[in-house]
Scaffold this motif. Structure first.
Motif, mmCIF file in Angstrom:
data_model
loop_
_atom_site.group_PDB
_atom_site.id
_atom_site.type_symbol
_atom_site.label_atom_id
_atom_site.label_comp_id
_atom_site.label_asym_id
_atom_site.label_seq_id
_atom_site.Cartn_x
_atom_site.Cartn_y
_atom_site.Cartn_z
ATOM 1 N N ARG A 298 2.270 -3.185 -8.817
ATOM 2 C CA ARG A 298 2.255 -2.008 -7.955
ATOM 3 C C ARG A 298 3.479 -1.981 -7.039
ATOM 4 N NH1 ARG A 298 0.758 1.559 -10.245
ATOM 5 N NH2 ARG A 298 0.934 2.732 -8.289
ATOM 6 N N TRP A 299 3.964 -3.167 -6.645
ATOM 7 C CA TRP A 299 5.158 -3.227 -5.802
ATOM 8 C C TRP A 299 6.376 -2.688 -6.547
ATOM 9 C CZ3 TRP A 299 6.173 -4.041 -0.814
ATOM 10 C CH2 TRP A 299 7.486 -4.372 -0.443
ATOM 11 N N ARG A 300 6.529 -3.102 -7.801
ATOM 12 C CA ARG A 300 7.659 -2.621 -8.589
ATOM 13 C C ARG A 300 7.528 -1.135 -8.910
ATOM 14 N NH1 ARG A 300 11.187 -5.977 -10.833
ATOM 15 N NH2 ARG A 300 11.541 -4.539 -12.555
ATOM 16 N N GLY A 302 6.593 0.994 -6.784
ATOM 17 C CA GLY A 302 6.886 1.719 -5.564
ATOM 18 C C GLY A 302 5.699 1.950 -4.660
ATOM 19 N N ASP A 303 4.528 1.434 -5.034
ATOM 20 C CA ASP A 303 3.323 1.629 -4.228
ATOM 21 C C ASP A 303 3.102 0.368 -3.387
ATOM 22 O OD1 ASP A 303 0.945 2.344 -3.120
ATOM 23 O OD2 ASP A 303 -0.134 2.645 -5.006
ATOM 24 N N GLY A 304 3.856 0.272 -2.286
ATOM 25 C CA GLY A 304 3.836 -0.947 -1.493
ATOM 26 C C GLY A 304 2.501 -1.229 -0.840
ATOM 27 N N ARG A 305 1.824 -0.193 -0.338
ATOM 28 C CA ARG A 305 0.559 -0.410 0.353
ATOM 29 C C ARG A 305 -0.500 -0.963 -0.595
ATOM 30 N NH1 ARG A 305 -1.280 0.800 5.183
ATOM 31 N NH2 ARG A 305 -3.543 0.818 5.492
ATOM 32 N N THR A 306 -0.612 -0.371 -1.779
ATOM 33 C CA THR A 306 -1.575 -0.876 -2.759
ATOM 34 C C THR A 306 -1.218 -2.298 -3.177
ATOM 35 O OG1 THR A 306 -1.941 1.368 -3.562
ATOM 36 C CG2 THR A 306 -2.666 -0.425 -4.985
ATOM 37 N N ALA A 307 0.078 -2.591 -3.274
ATOM 38 C CA ALA A 307 0.510 -3.938 -3.647
ATOM 39 C C ALA A 307 0.021 -4.968 -2.630
ATOM 40 C CB ALA A 307 2.034 -3.981 -3.748
ATOM 41 N N VAL A 308 0.191 -4.672 -1.343
ATOM 42 C CA VAL A 308 -0.245 -5.610 -0.308
ATOM 43 C C VAL A 308 -1.767 -5.723 -0.303
ATOM 44 C CG1 VAL A 308 -0.226 -6.098 2.159
ATOM 45 C CG2 VAL A 308 1.805 -5.171 1.069
ATOM 46 N N GLU A 309 -2.471 -4.626 -0.594
ATOM 47 C CA GLU A 309 -3.934 -4.691 -0.673
ATOM 48 C C GLU A 309 -4.378 -5.626 -1.791
ATOM 49 O OE1 GLU A 309 -5.095 -0.650 -1.077
ATOM 50 O OE2 GLU A 309 -5.033 -0.231 1.077
ATOM 51 N N TRP A 310 -3.655 -5.625 -2.929
ATOM 52 C CA TRP A 310 -3.987 -6.556 -4.011
ATOM 53 C C TRP A 310 -3.704 -7.995 -3.584
ATOM 54 C CZ3 TRP A 310 -7.138 -5.901 -7.741
ATOM 55 C CH2 TRP A 310 -7.291 -4.660 -8.353
ATOM 56 N N VAL A 363 12.508 -1.069 -3.739
ATOM 57 C CA VAL A 363 12.321 -2.063 -4.794
ATOM 58 C C VAL A 363 11.963 -1.392 -6.100
ATOM 59 C CG1 VAL A 363 10.963 -4.044 -5.509
ATOM 60 C CG2 VAL A 363 11.667 -3.829 -3.132
ATOM 61 N N GLY A 364 11.029 -0.427 -6.016
ATOM 62 C CA GLY A 364 10.617 0.264 -7.224
ATOM 63 C C GLY A 364 11.758 1.044 -7.841
#
Length: 367
Positions: A298-300, A302-310, A363-364
């Motif tokens: 998810r970070w790659r 471009g969804d940074g918030r969802t990435a941190v939630e994971w 990053v994405g």
């Protein structure tokens, strides 16, 4: 065939009348008990679960170090720690009954979690005829209880987000602390931003005006402690807002997960119970690593918030699965693992709160 309408169309369900629709809506409202959900429910439940699990780990580590002493000694009395656990849960309930506003909720979640951890730690005594504290399946029972709590909270959060009316109701709840002079300015600004995004709910603008006029809370801490707390908070904020914060959290999560697996395997003992411990630890490690992978994906994207939630879920799975089984193999390293998991959860929450996930778009884009 003869019953098929002309033109071969299939049967259609009859359209309910407006009266039936209204009646069904009323039934649903009655079943929901007209409850307004809290926007911080998941945060408070996470605090409750984390404090409960940490209490169990610390309690068992302390008892192992001290040789499992009993309060009461040889006098024939035994004050089990389920009793102070019940008193702490009672204290959490009293906080909810006796005070209004948001102030008591985080404290009640923490105190109630500690009490519930002391209570659940003795589950082996409750389900065995000989009051066996060391009952083998006890960790599995604890694990199921906590997993059900966390999964229920996550499903409820994502299945039906808060409506605009519920958001306004939560803002009104926060206003209670503001009127009493107990509302931090950071929380007030957060609520004001939420109200700015709502325009079609009655009372939203009036509530925003009231919150805008509220005086920020004056800290009750002595000057020395206030300065120390500000320095600690500023240091955590700097780490969380760094462009490398997510990378650091990810690396620590990977090391944490693999470290627990390595410790358990290095202490391998050819026994049936230890096979269960090893399997549970490796399962927790696999789940943590899988969540890390989803976070990086998810970070790659471009969804940074969802990435941190994971990544938060990875730390939670380590706390709720890996460390529970890890503790049975090595209590000392498991307690250290619990501390690391708590720090990672706090850091991930700080990243979400400071909004440093917006760097994920860059990053994405480059990835």
């Amino acid at each position: 065939m003869g019953d098929t309408p002309v033109g071969g169309s299939a049967y259609r369900r009859p359209v309910p009348s407006p009266k039936k629709i209204t009646a069904a809506r009323q039934v649903r409202q009655q079943l929901h008990l007209d409850l307004v959900r809290s926007e911080k429910a998941t945060v408070h439940l996470t605090t409750f679960v984390v404090s409960a699990v940490s209490t169990i780990m610390i309690t068992r580590g302390y008892l192992a170090l001290t040789g499992y002493p009993q309060i009461g000694g040889d006098s024939g009395l035994h004050v089990a720690h389920v009793l102070p656990g019940g008193l702490l849960m009672l204290a959490a309930l009293v906080m909810g009954f006796a005070f209004i506003g948001r102030g008591p909720r985080p404290v009640a979640a923490l105190v109630g979690g500690v009490g519930f951890g002391l209570f659940l730690d003795e589950v082996g005594k409750f389900v065995t005829a000989d009051n066996d504290y060391f009952f083998g399946p006890a960790p599995a029972i604890m694990y199921v209880v906590f997993v059900l709590l966390v999964v229920t909270a996550q499903v409820g959060r994502h299945r039906r987000p808060l409506s605009d009316r519920e958001k306004v109701a939560n803002a009104a709840h926060v206003l209670v602390d503001g009127l009493a002079g107990r509302l931090p300015d950071s929380r007030r600004q957060e609520v004001l931003r939420t109200l700015d995004s709502i325009s079609d709910v009655r009372g939203a603008q009036q509530l925003r005006d009231l919150l805008a006029d509220v005086e920020p809370r004056v800290s009750p801490l002595p000057q020395r402690f206030e300065v120390l707390w500000r320095r600690i908070a500023a240091a955590l904020a700097r780490v969380a807002s760094s462009r490398f914060a997510v990378t650091v959290v990810t690396a620590l999560l990977v090391l944490q997960a693999l470290g627990a697996a390595v410790v358990v395997i290095s202490l391998w003992r050819a026994s049936e119970s230890y096979r269960l411990i090893t399997a549970g630890t490796l399962t927790g490690t696999a789940v943590s690593v899988a969540f890390i992978g989803l976070g990086l994906w998810r970070w790659r994207a471009g969804d940074g918030r969802t990435a941190v939630e994971w990544l938060q879920r990875s730390a939670l799975s380590s706390l709720l699965i890996t460390q529970v089984f890890h503790f049975a193999a090595s209590p000392f390293t498991a307690v250290a693992g619990v501390v690391v998991d708590l720090l990672l959860l706090g850091l991930a929450s700080s990243i979400l709160r400071t909004g440093s996930t917006r760097a994920s778009g860059e990053v994405g884009a480059t990835g």
